[in-house]
Design a protein around this motif. Structure first.
Motif, PDB file in Angstrom:
ATOM      1  N   TRP A   1       0.824  -1.216   0.000  1.00 10.23           N
ATOM      2  CA  TRP A   1       0.000   0.000   0.000  1.00 10.23           C
ATOM      3  C   TRP A   1       0.856   1.263   0.000  1.00 10.23           C
ATOM      4  CZ3 TRP A   1      -4.575   0.111  -1.799  1.00 10.23           C
ATOM      5  CH2 TRP A   1      -5.371  -1.019  -1.741  1.00 10.23           C
TER       6      TRP A   1
ATOM      7  N   ILE B   1       1.673   1.705  -3.639  1.00  6.87           N
ATOM      8  CA  ILE B   1       0.494   2.185  -4.360  1.00  6.87           C
ATOM      9  C   ILE B   1       0.281   3.671  -4.094  1.00  6.87           C
ATOM     10  CG2 ILE B   1      -2.037   2.031  -4.454  1.00  6.87           C
ATOM     11  CD1 ILE B   1      -1.669  -1.016  -4.063  1.00  6.87           C
ATOM     12  N   TYR B   2       0.420   4.085  -2.831  1.00  7.58           N
ATOM     13  CA  TYR B   2       0.266   5.490  -2.485  1.00  7.58           C
ATOM     14  C   TYR B   2       1.331   6.352  -3.170  1.00  7.58           C
ATOM     15  CZ  TYR B   2       0.556   9.794   0.157  1.00  7.58           C
ATOM     16  OH  TYR B   2       0.620  11.105   0.497  1.00  7.58           O
TER      17      TYR B   2
ATOM     18  N   GLY C   1       2.986   5.674  -5.914  1.00  6.62           N
ATOM     19  CA  GLY C   1       2.710   5.692  -7.354  1.00  6.62           C
ATOM     20  C   GLY C   1       1.580   6.636  -7.701  1.00  6.62           C
ATOM     21  N   ALA C   2       0.505   6.625  -6.901  1.00  5.93           N
ATOM     22  CA  ALA C   2      -0.630   7.509  -7.153  1.00  5.93           C
ATOM     23  C   ALA C   2      -0.249   8.972  -6.943  1.00  5.93           C
ATOM     24  CB  ALA C   2      -1.799   7.131  -6.245  1.00  5.93           C
ATOM     25  N   SER C   3       0.534   9.252  -5.916  1.00  2.50           N
ATOM     26  CA  SER C   3       0.937  10.637  -5.679  1.00  2.50           C
ATOM     27  C   SER C   3       1.908  11.121  -6.756  1.00  2.50           C
ATOM     28  CB  SER C   3       1.544  10.798  -4.290  1.00  2.50           C
ATOM     29  OG  SER C   3       2.711  10.033  -4.165  1.00  2.50           O
TER      30      SER C   3
ATOM     31  N   LEU D   1       1.870  10.087  -9.900  1.00  2.89           N
ATOM     32  CA  LEU D   1       1.027  10.307 -11.070  1.00  2.89           C
ATOM     33  C   LEU D   1       0.274  11.637 -10.954  1.00  2.89           C
ATOM     34  CD1 LEU D   1      -0.064   9.147 -13.727  1.00  2.89           C
ATOM     35  CD2 LEU D   1      -1.862   8.057 -12.381  1.00  2.89           C
ATOM     36  N   ALA D   2      -0.264  11.937  -9.783  1.00  2.00           N
ATOM     37  CA  ALA D   2      -0.972  13.200  -9.583  1.00  2.00           C
ATOM     38  C   ALA D   2      -0.019  14.385  -9.747  1.00  2.00           C
ATOM     39  CB  ALA D   2      -1.610  13.226  -8.200  1.00  2.00           C
TER      40      ALA D   2
END
Length: 59
Positions: free
Chosen positions: A34, A37-38, A40-42, A44-45
Motif C-alpha cells: 500500500w 500504491i500510495y 505511485g498515485a501521488s 502520477l498526480a
C-alpha cells in the motif's frame, strides 16, 4: 549529548524486524504494497498537475 536528552534509537536491519511492532495485526508485505500504491498515485498526480501547469503557461 543525545543520550542525556532521552532519545532512543530506532533502527531495523530488515523488514521482518519491523513486522513485530505493526499495529492492528497488519503484515509487513501489506504495508509495503500500500505504501508503493500510495507513492505511485501521488507521483502520477504530481506529473499530471505539472503537465497541466506547463501547458497553461505555453498558451
Amino acid at each position: 549529548m543525545l543520550s542525556t536528552l532521552g532519545f532512543t534509537s530506532v533502527a531495523f536491519t530488515t523488514a521482518g524486524d519491523a513486522a513485530d511492532g505493526l499495529i492492528f495485526g497488519w503484515e509487513i508485505a501489506t504495508v509495503q504494497k500500500w505504501a508503493l500504491i500510495y507513492l505511485g498515485a501521488s507521483l502520477l498526480a504530481f506529473v499530471i498537475v505539472w503537465l497541466v501547469g506547463a501547458l497553461r503557461t505555453r498558451v
